[in-house]
Design an enzyme around this catalytic site. Structure first.
Site, PDB file in Angstrom:
ATOM      1  CB  CYS A   1      -3.811   3.780   1.396  1.00 36.39           C
ATOM      2  SG  CYS A   1      -2.385   3.298   0.705  1.00 36.39           S
TER       3      CYS A   1
ATOM      4  CG  HIS B   1      -2.903  -0.498   3.200  1.00 36.84           C
ATOM      5  ND1 HIS B   1      -3.484   0.435   2.150  1.00 36.84           N
ATOM      6  CD2 HIS B   1      -4.052  -0.567   4.082  1.00 36.84           C
ATOM      7  CE1 HIS B   1      -4.907   0.679   2.602  1.00 36.84           C
ATOM      8  NE2 HIS B   1      -5.199   0.349   3.408  1.00 36.84           N
TER       9      HIS B   1
ATOM     10  CG  ASN C   1      -7.659  -0.391   6.280  1.00 37.21           C
ATOM     11  OD1 ASN C   1      -7.177   0.318   5.338  1.00 37.21           O
ATOM     12  ND2 ASN C   1      -7.237  -1.907   6.404  1.00 37.21           N
TER      13      ASN C   1
END
Length: 346
Positions: free
Chosen positions: A140, A278, A296
């Site tokens: 990520c 994250h 995201n």
């Protein structure tokens, strides 16, 4: 390979520790600068105080830049040591003066990869962050950086990829010294990033090239830091801060900077739609409403972790542990702590 001289893993670890600590110090100086700037004080004593503070901030900026240079030197020494210790005598892709002398070639059949498609699209829709989906790889930190590039400088993202023959691409990234490295990619990671329809995308090529970049250094792509990914993608410096004020976030986006945020090891963030451990892309800031919008890297469709989340600034501060700022342009002459970068007190 029989290692000669210094322990290069220790050199790199020390260099990255220096980078992390200078980033933390920059964040502290930014907060201190904001306090100095907010003091409602006028008169000769106030002017003298602000002048003295400015001098100290400039001294600190010079010191931190020197530490950054020393960290870069350590990374360079580590690369040189590895090359000298190689039984094959090196074979790097960058010659004297940073000239490209070759490409790191993808074997095309490495474990955990599949062949790259021909004519992977590069149009705005195909690289829009809203159309990407992370997949099963823990990168990520990389994908949020790619999303920031797609949002802030999409031509940079496109210009660094070239299809040299059907299904074979050259992806240009940068080493620790900011010198270009060309990765010849003819595969993508199995279970890696794809678009919303499950097809390979430009992100897939960058993901494979970055995995090759890390493999050359004995590092796995699962888990990493946005600042390292940004610097590898752009060849320019990136800094991590504990936090930035709302106006500072907006200023960085207005300047076209790449801005990421991550939960910094927080397992259970305060906001119920933010995922722990994250990284996200900061896509917009509304200073009047006092809100921050983040994107995201995961694909759309999860109601508990939607693609885009808008929250109050307080919610942002409570949910995220770090903010990372990168760039694709050259820094200005006077950029540093509080000097022209929108972070600080001048």
């Amino acid at each position: 390979m029989i290692p000669l001289g210094a322990d290069t893993d220790h050199l790199r670890a020390h260099a990255h520790a220096l980078r992390a600590q200078t980033g933390a110090l920059r964040s502290l100086f930014a907060e201190l600068g904001a306090v100095v700037r907010s003091v409602g004080w006028v008169g000769p004593d106030a002017e003298q105080f602000r002048s003295a503070a400015e001098s100290r901030f400039r001294d600190a900026s010079t010191l931190l830049e020197d530490i950054d240079r020393r960290g870069d030197e350590l990374l360079g020494h580590a690369d040189e040591q590895d090359e000298a210790s190689s039984a094959e005598g090196g074979g790097g892709v960058i010659g004297p003066g940073g000239d490209e002398v070759g490409a790191v070639k993808d074997p095309g059949d490495a474990e955990g990869t599949e062949p790259a498609d021909e004519e992977i699209p590069e149009d705005d829709e195909s690289i829009d962050p809203d159309t990407s989906a992370q997949g099963g790889i823990g990168d990520c930190y990389l994908l949020s950086s790619l999303q920031a590039l797609a949002q802030r400088d999409p031509d940079f993202l496109r210009d660094h990829v070239d299809e040299v023959e059907p299904g074979v691409y050259e992806v240009t990234m940068y080493d620790e010294n900011g010198d270009p490295i060309v990765y010849q990619v003819e595969s993508v990671q199995e279970g890696g990033v794809r678009d919303a329809e499950g097809d390979q995308s430009l992100y897939s090529l960058y993901e494979r090239a970055y995995a090759m970049h890390l493999e050359e250094r004995g590092v796995d792509i699962n888990g990493g830091f946005p600042e390292d990914a940004m610097e590898t993608l752009t060849g320019k410096g990136a800094d991590a801060y504990d936090s930035l004020e709302l106006g500072e976030l907006a200023e960085q986006l207005d300047r076209g900077r790449l801005v990421n945020t991550d939960t910094g090891g927080i397992d259970d963030p305060a906001h119920d739609q933010i995922v722990g451990n994250h990284a996200y892309t900061v896509t917009s800031v509304d200073t009047e409403a006092g809100t921050v919008t983040v994107t995201n890297p995961w694909g759309p469709g999860d109601p508990n972790a939607p693609k885009t989340v808008t929250m109050t600034y307080d919610g942002y501060r409570e949910s995220f542990g770090r903010t990372t700022v990168g760039r694709t342009d050259e820094p200005g002459m006077f950029e540093g702590i509080g000097i022209g970068d929108g972070i600080g007190w001048l």
